[in-house]
Motif scaffolding. Structure first.
Motif, PDB file in Angstrom:
ATOM      1  N   SER A 110      50.259  37.030  50.941  1.00 54.13           N
ATOM      2  CA  SER A 110      49.276  37.642  50.047  1.00 54.13           C
ATOM      3  C   SER A 110      49.381  37.018  48.659  1.00 54.13           C
ATOM      4  O   SER A 110      50.444  36.993  48.058  1.00 54.13           O
ATOM      5  N   THR A 111      48.290  36.543  48.172  1.00 57.70           N
ATOM      6  CA  THR A 111      48.287  35.948  46.839  1.00 57.70           C
ATOM      7  C   THR A 111      48.145  37.047  45.796  1.00 57.70           C
ATOM      8  O   THR A 111      47.744  38.170  46.106  1.00 57.70           O
ATOM      9  N   TRP A 113      45.966  37.188  43.488  1.00 56.41           N
ATOM     10  CA  TRP A 113      44.552  37.540  43.358  1.00 56.41           C
ATOM     11  C   TRP A 113      44.094  38.483  44.453  1.00 56.41           C
ATOM     12  O   TRP A 113      43.312  39.395  44.227  1.00 56.41           O
ATOM     13  N   GLY A 114      44.631  38.263  45.659  1.00 48.14           N
ATOM     14  CA  GLY A 114      44.315  39.155  46.772  1.00 48.14           C
ATOM     15  C   GLY A 114      44.696  40.580  46.436  1.00 48.14           C
ATOM     16  O   GLY A 114      43.954  41.525  46.696  1.00 48.14           O
ATOM     17  N   LEU A 117      42.269  41.938  43.543  1.00 49.46           N
ATOM     18  CA  LEU A 117      40.899  42.201  43.991  1.00 49.46           C
ATOM     19  C   LEU A 117      40.853  43.100  45.218  1.00 49.46           C
ATOM     20  O   LEU A 117      39.802  43.600  45.583  1.00 49.46           O
ATOM     21  N   ARG A 118      42.023  43.290  45.827  1.00 47.21           N
ATOM     22  CA  ARG A 118      42.116  44.073  47.059  1.00 47.21           C
ATOM     23  C   ARG A 118      41.046  43.634  48.057  1.00 47.21           C
ATOM     24  O   ARG A 118      40.224  44.419  48.510  1.00 47.21           O
ATOM     25  N   THR A 119      41.090  42.386  48.373  1.00 45.85           N
ATOM     26  CA  THR A 119      40.130  41.818  49.322  1.00 45.85           C
ATOM     27  C   THR A 119      40.361  42.423  50.703  1.00 45.85           C
ATOM     28  O   THR A 119      41.429  42.975  50.982  1.00 45.85           O
ATOM     29  N   ARG A 120      39.343  42.303  51.550  1.00 50.40           N
ATOM     30  CA  ARG A 120      39.439  42.847  52.901  1.00 50.40           C
ATOM     31  C   ARG A 120      40.641  42.229  53.621  1.00 50.40           C
ATOM     32  O   ARG A 120      41.413  42.907  54.271  1.00 50.40           O
ATOM     33  N   HIS A 121      40.789  40.930  53.447  1.00 52.35           N
ATOM     34  CA  HIS A 121      41.881  40.218  54.110  1.00 52.35           C
ATOM     35  C   HIS A 121      43.228  40.765  53.646  1.00 52.35           C
ATOM     36  O   HIS A 121      44.132  40.990  54.439  1.00 52.35           O
ATOM     37  N   PHE A 122      43.329  41.012  52.348  1.00 46.04           N
ATOM     38  CA  PHE A 122      44.577  41.517  51.788  1.00 46.04           C
ATOM     39  C   PHE A 122      44.895  42.897  52.344  1.00 46.04           C
ATOM     40  O   PHE A 122      46.003  43.178  52.772  1.00 46.04           O
ATOM     41  N   LYS A 123      43.862  43.772  52.369  1.00 48.70           N
ATOM     42  CA  LYS A 123      44.080  45.140  52.852  1.00 48.70           C
ATOM     43  C   LYS A 123      44.479  45.154  54.326  1.00 48.70           C
ATOM     44  O   LYS A 123      45.318  45.927  54.749  1.00 48.70           O
ATOM     45  N   GLN A 124      43.886  44.243  55.078  1.00 46.26           N
ATOM     46  CA  GLN A 124      44.195  44.160  56.501  1.00 46.26           C
ATOM     47  C   GLN A 124      45.649  43.703  56.701  1.00 46.26           C
ATOM     48  O   GLN A 124      46.382  44.284  57.503  1.00 46.26           O
TER      49      GLN A 124
END
Ligand code: ADP
Ligand code: MG
Length: 264
Positions: A110-111, A113-114, A117-124
């Motif tokens: 997890s970067t 920035w992830g 921004l709490r990106t979908r990919h990060f949350k998953q």
């Protein structure tokens, strides 16, 4: 047989003290071995040197065929080596599950920035890590509801299991356990010993223990290395080590010394 970890003439000094003196160690892939020796012999320092906490002044350490001398501890963990500590090192104000998640950190790509921004990919990825942490909690024999408790509220034996779960979260090939049964009662020790064997039998993880409980050592180890005053003084199967004269003398000698000290 392939060798997963190999120390060649490893020396670690603290000022004038040679804590580890030209130690050779070969750990076969998929084996369970132990490092034993009297208090202050240099066992923990060997682990600290292997895991990158200390850099040896001399010698080479190869893990999975590659030298790891001078590599940072987190890089070594990412290569597939993990450990637990003689003095439990949990984050006491974090929950059990959070502590286990710390171990997964080297694996979760997890970067920053992830996270922001709490990106979908990060949350998953985060959710998957939580589920894996929960699985590990059960795997090491902790009750299901324990994940949300603060680590500091757990009894000692359970804290040791949390440490093992955290170590496993990094998906290791090799685990180094430093006195993992210290402070446990006989029942806890027996059940912990079963867990160590499971790590190798079910998960195929190579296990190296520093252990003071001779019943555990003799029962579980395929190979034992004996350290005294920083040097390897004997090595072999439990049966071989048990009758080795130098080993008997190392233990008896040190025992006599500590008796003398306590009399003053
Ligand atoms: N960071 C350090 N600084 C100075 N001396 C140390 C340090 N760590 C360990 N030692 C010394 O090195 C020797 C070996 O210690 P250690 O590896 O902890 O032994 P063991 O784990 O076998 O009981 C001891 O004499 C200890 O006091
Ligand atoms: Mg120690």
């Amino acid at each position: 047989m392939s060798v997963i970890l190999e120390l060649t003439k490893v020396t670690k000094r603290f000022g004038g003290l040679v804590a580890v003196n030209a130690v050779d160690l070969r750990i076969e892939t998929g084996s369970i071995s132990s490092v034993i020796g009297p208090n202050g012999a240099g066992k923990t320092t060997i682990f600290n040197t292997i895991t990158g906490i200390y850099k040896p002044e001399e010698g080479d350490i190869r893990f999975d065929g590659q030298t790891i001398v001078g590599m940072r501890p987190d890089r070594i963990t990412a290569q597939g080596m993990c450990r637990t500590f003689q003095n439990i090192r949990l984050f006491h104000n974090m929950t059990v599950l959070e502590n286990i998640l710390v171990g997964a950190h080297t694996r979760t790509p997890s970067t920053a920035w992830g996270a922001v921004l709490r990106t979908r990919h990060f949350k998953q990825a985060e959710e998957e890590a939580r589920q894996e942490a929960q699985r590990l909690l059960l795997y090491v024999g902790l009750p299901r509801g324990l994940g949300d408790q603060l680590a500091r509220n757990l009894p000692y034996g359970q804290q040791r299991r949390v440490e093992i779960a955290r170590a496993l979260a990094s998906k290791p090939k090799l685990i180094l356990l430093d006195e993992p049964t210290a402070g446990m009662n006989p029942q806890e020790t027996e059940s912990a010993t079963r867990l160590f064997r499971k790590l190798r039998d079910d998960l195929g993880i190579t296990v190296v223990l520093i252990e003071h409980d001779m019943k555990v050592v003799m029962g579980i180890s395929e190979r034992i290395s004996v350290i005294d005053y920083g040097q390897k003084i004997a090595e072999g199967t439990p049966a071989e080590v048990r009758k080795d004269q130098r080993v008997i003398e190392a233990y008896l000698g040190r025992h006599a010394e500590s008796t003398t000290i306590s009399m003053h």
